[in-house]
Design an enzyme around this catalytic site. Sequence first.
Site, PDB file in Angstrom:
ATOM      1  N   ARG A 103       0.893  -1.178   0.000  1.00 20.62           N
ATOM      2  CA  ARG A 103       0.000   0.000   0.000  1.00 20.62           C
ATOM      3  C   ARG A 103       0.921   1.216   0.000  1.00 20.62           C
ATOM      4  NH1 ARG A 103      -5.309   1.018   3.601  1.00 20.62           N
ATOM      5  NH2 ARG A 103      -6.029  -0.315   1.901  1.00 20.62           N
ATOM      6  N   HIS A 130      -7.492   0.792  -6.296  1.00 23.50           N
ATOM      7  CA  HIS A 130      -7.611  -0.138  -5.165  1.00 23.50           C
ATOM      8  C   HIS A 130      -8.214  -1.431  -5.714  1.00 23.50           C
ATOM      9  CE1 HIS A 130      -7.724  -1.624  -1.229  1.00 23.50           C
ATOM     10  NE2 HIS A 130      -8.592  -0.805  -0.645  1.00 23.50           N
ATOM     11  N   GLN A 133      -9.939  -4.171  -3.534  1.00 23.17           N
ATOM     12  CA  GLN A 133     -11.273  -3.776  -3.065  1.00 23.17           C
ATOM     13  C   GLN A 133     -12.334  -4.168  -4.087  1.00 23.17           C
ATOM     14  OE1 GLN A 133     -12.028  -2.200  -0.027  1.00 23.17           O
ATOM     15  NE2 GLN A 133     -14.073  -2.839  -0.654  1.00 23.17           N
ATOM     16  N   ASP A 221     -17.618   6.502  -0.955  1.00 24.79           N
ATOM     17  CA  ASP A 221     -16.348   6.360  -0.234  1.00 24.79           C
ATOM     18  C   ASP A 221     -16.107   7.705   0.456  1.00 24.79           C
ATOM     19  OD1 ASP A 221     -13.816   5.519   0.649  1.00 24.79           O
ATOM     20  OD2 ASP A 221     -12.851   5.750  -1.305  1.00 24.79           O
ATOM     21  N   CYS A 261     -16.344   0.899   0.808  1.00 18.14           N
ATOM     22  CA  CYS A 261     -15.138   0.101   1.091  1.00 18.14           C
ATOM     23  C   CYS A 261     -14.691   0.187   2.545  1.00 18.14           C
ATOM     24  CB  CYS A 261     -14.006   0.529   0.159  1.00 18.14           C
ATOM     25  SG  CYS A 261     -13.468   2.234   0.399  1.00 18.14           S
ATOM     26  N   ARG A 289     -13.321  -9.239   1.382  1.00 14.77           N
ATOM     27  CA  ARG A 289     -11.902  -8.931   1.114  1.00 14.77           C
ATOM     28  C   ARG A 289     -11.070 -10.186   1.356  1.00 14.77           C
ATOM     29  NH1 ARG A 289      -9.952  -3.683   1.395  1.00 14.77           N
ATOM     30  NH2 ARG A 289      -8.040  -4.668   0.668  1.00 14.77           N
TER      31      ARG A 289
END
Length: 303
Positions: A103, A130, A133, A221, A261, A289
């Site tokens: 990340r 992402h 996700q 988000d 998310c 996930r």
Amino acid sequence: MKKDFLSILDINKEELFEILSLAERLKRQKRAGVPHELLRGMTLAMIFEKSSTRTHISFEVGMNELGGHALFLNAKDLQIGRGEEIRDTARVASRYVSAVMIRANRHSTIEELAENATIPVINGLSDNEHPCQLLADILTVKEHFGEIRDLRVAWVGDGNNVCNSLVLSSALTGMDITVASPGGYEVSPAVVQRAVSLGGKVKTVKTPEEAVKDTHILFTDTWVSMGDEAERAKRIADFQGFTVDSRLLRLASPDARVLHCLPAHRGEEITGDVIDGQQSLVWDEAENRLHAQKALLVKLLKK
Ligand code: CP
Ligand code: NVA
């Protein structure tokens, strides 16, 4: 040749559906207590330049459940935190571990790592995308709706990293995506163009009301992504009118479901009654996930 997962478009349609069915199988096996140690003896290095709850926990637990091991590495504690070049870290990590999940603040860091590693590299979130996700999100939508092709999806909010991956995923899923963002926060036209050129169905509109009309899935988000904190006050002001609340949800299809998310900010991009309500799939999405990434790891690592 090793395969990386830096963008949702690093897999094709067929690979996406293989990952989804494997994820469904691994989820059933976990629930039934059936061992599924497909990656016994393998190690995943997890490098974090930013905070994480879900990505960290789900990758670590996922590797354990697959019979492997995961190594949590805070970038600040590595020599890259003191200026060691990422390409040298890539070469060295390739001698120790089976794959790296990273990340990073900048997508270019992940690209440089991938270019110099001889093992698979997974994007655990960057400023661009992402993709992990999206695997979980598509799995969640598929579980709930069955058939995903032609479902109508609305994104209400920042045209950010998660939005980019969603828009690009349209080229794989056939879902019909409409994005509404305030002026100055629109999804990049290049991303939309790329999705459309690959067969994705994407359009952008000005208001949340236009985006959500008759939609099946409503995504949002945070308005303040990691790295945007200095602009927090301006962003909160600029995003007024883009809250996913029960009024907006009533404009969607009656069977619509809401995804986020996480982490969420109740009272900002989403209200408590919506995220905690009957139409929210957010907790299944977070759980997925784990299952989706286990399937991804098996796909990238199993010989
Ligand atoms: N959705 C997500 O990636 O959560 P974390 O930032 O907690 O990993
Ligand atoms: N857009 C958010 C997603 C967090 C999982 C961020 O980048 O902070």
